[in-house]
Scaffold this active site. Structure first.
Site, short mmCIF file in Angstrom:
data_model
loop_
_atom_site.label_atom_id
_atom_site.label_comp_id
_atom_site.label_asym_id
_atom_site.label_seq_id
_atom_site.Cartn_x
_atom_site.Cartn_y
_atom_site.Cartn_z
N SER A 140 28.76 -65.22 -87.37
CA SER A 140 27.38 -65.14 -87.88
C SER A 140 26.42 -64.81 -86.74
CB SER A 140 26.99 -66.48 -88.50
OG SER A 140 26.91 -67.48 -87.52
N HIS A 169 27.60 -74.34 -97.62
CA HIS A 169 26.30 -73.71 -97.35
C HIS A 169 25.43 -73.83 -98.58
CE1 HIS A 169 26.92 -71.35 -93.56
NE2 HIS A 169 28.15 -71.73 -93.83
N SER A 183 26.98 -73.56 -90.52
CA SER A 183 28.04 -74.33 -91.19
C SER A 183 27.97 -75.81 -90.86
CB SER A 183 29.42 -73.88 -90.69
OG SER A 183 29.79 -72.70 -91.25
N ASN A 225 35.52 -76.33 -82.76
CA ASN A 225 36.98 -76.26 -82.50
C ASN A 225 37.21 -75.44 -81.25
OD1 ASN A 225 36.11 -74.01 -84.55
ND2 ASN A 225 37.90 -73.21 -83.49
N ALA A 243 28.22 -72.98 -86.06
CA ALA A 243 29.41 -73.66 -85.57
C ALA A 243 30.30 -72.56 -84.99
CB ALA A 243 30.12 -74.37 -86.70
N TYR A 283 31.30 -61.29 -93.85
CA TYR A 283 32.63 -61.41 -94.47
C TYR A 283 32.57 -61.73 -95.96
CZ TYR A 283 31.96 -66.47 -93.78
OH TYR A 283 31.46 -67.74 -93.79
N HIS A 330 38.77 -74.12 -92.10
CA HIS A 330 37.34 -74.30 -92.39
C HIS A 330 37.03 -75.79 -92.53
CE1 HIS A 330 33.36 -73.32 -93.75
NE2 HIS A 330 33.54 -73.89 -94.93
N1 HPA Z 1 36.40 -68.37 -84.57
C1 HPA Z 1 35.49 -67.68 -85.29
N2 HPA Z 1 34.52 -68.27 -85.97
C2 HPA Z 1 34.44 -69.62 -85.93
C3 HPA Z 1 35.36 -70.39 -85.21
C4 HPA Z 1 36.39 -69.74 -84.49
O1 HPA Z 1 37.25 -70.36 -83.83
N3 HPA Z 1 34.98 -71.69 -85.38
C5 HPA Z 1 33.87 -71.69 -86.18
N4 HPA Z 1 33.55 -70.43 -86.52
#
Ligand code: HPA
Length: 278
Positions: free
Chosen positions: A214, A63, A32, A237, A116, A87, A249
């Site tokens: 992923s 993507h 991502s 994050n 990410a 998902y 997102h």
């Molecule tokens: N949780 C799950 N998947 C993710 C997150 C998260 O906090 N950040 C980026 N992908």
């Protein structure tokens, strides 16, 4: 009827035709917001997934869906700009991991996977990177079903899913570049919801440092097929409950985009140096 062998062969044959004699040993899967590393690849050949027979098509915003072949850090590489997630719901696990097996058919020996991820470890901060030392799989196992003997054994060992010498090398390079790189455990869950704060506490207790949606299916398929794997998470994050804000997102993509240059520079250096003595 199990048509995986045929699908993999058709896709690989098509890509081989487009590669004009190139035979990359190194593949990179870009996560991502990290897809722009592909722009640093020189002498590019771009192959849209949509043109490849029997290949899935990526549906997530942010993507792209291309294979990019060319030179990165002096190495012939093939990058996947855009990947497939459980998902999205369109794919069974066999389809989800089909690209990795296609890469194996093309002769790939090393796979660098990026993503990410949210930090479940309170010591990790947005913008940090994590070299993955191990994973916890909370998705269905992609090897369920008749084993594809031509790729690997029925019961593959996962003791060293992530190559240890590549981990050490990554830490050395990050140190030289002055980058914060942790060594941690990645936990793959199905998503698409982000976790609840209670789940994040549970996952941290289980040993997860970074959480995402992923990577784990691809790594399992790669290890099964005898490909050496290195995995890198970019912390986009803090996970739910540790983050001051609700997760989105947009936040994940924005933060990934901010760090993209640094991440790309690191990966380029990593790929060129890491394979020097291989
Ligand atoms: N949780 C799950 N998947 C993710 C997150 C998260 O906090 N950040 C980026 N992908």
């Amino acid at each position: 009827m199990d048509d995986r062998t045929e699908r993999i062969a058709k896709a690989a044959e098509f890509i081989t035709g487009r590669l004009a004699g190139r035979s990359p040993k190194v593949a990179i899967i870009l996560g991502s917001g990290l897809g722009n590393l592909a722009e640093m690849i020189e002498d590019r050949i771009t192959i849209p997934y949509s043109e490849i027979p029997c290949f899935p098509v990526s549906t997530v915003i942010g993507h792209k869906g291309n294979f990019i072949s060319g030179l990165l850090g002096g190495r012939q590489v093939i990058a996947m700009q855009g990947r497939f997630h459980y998902y999205e719901g369109y794919y069974d696990m066999a389809t989800l991991t089909l690209p990795v097996r296609v890469l194996r058919k093309l002769g790939v020996e090393y796979l660098f996977v990026s993503n990410a991820a949210g930090a479940a470890n309170p010591e990790y901060h947005v913008g940090d990177m994590v070299i993955i030392k191990d994973h916890i799989n909370l998705m269905p196992n992609p090897l369920i079903g008749p084993n594809m003997e031509e790729f690997g054994p029925r019961f593959p060992d996962m003791t060293c899913a992530y190559d240890l010498s590549l981990q050490d090398k990554a830490l050395e390079i990050a140190g030289k570049l002055g980058l914060k790189l942790h060594r941690g455990v990645y936990l793959g869950s199905s998503g698409p919801t982000y976790e609840t704060p209670a789940e994040v506490r549970m996952l941290a207790t289980l040993g997860a440092d970074a959480v995402g949606m992923s990577t784990v299916p691809e790594v399992i398929a790669a290890k099964h097929a005898g490909i050496e794997v290195s995995g890198i998470s970019f912390i986009s994050n803090k996970a739910a409950g540790l983050s001051a804000n609700p997760l989105s997102h947009e936040e994940v993509s924005e933060n990934a985009a901010k760090a993209e240059k640094l991440f790309s520079a690191f990966m380029k250096r990593f790929i060129s140096l890491v394979l020097e003595d291989k």
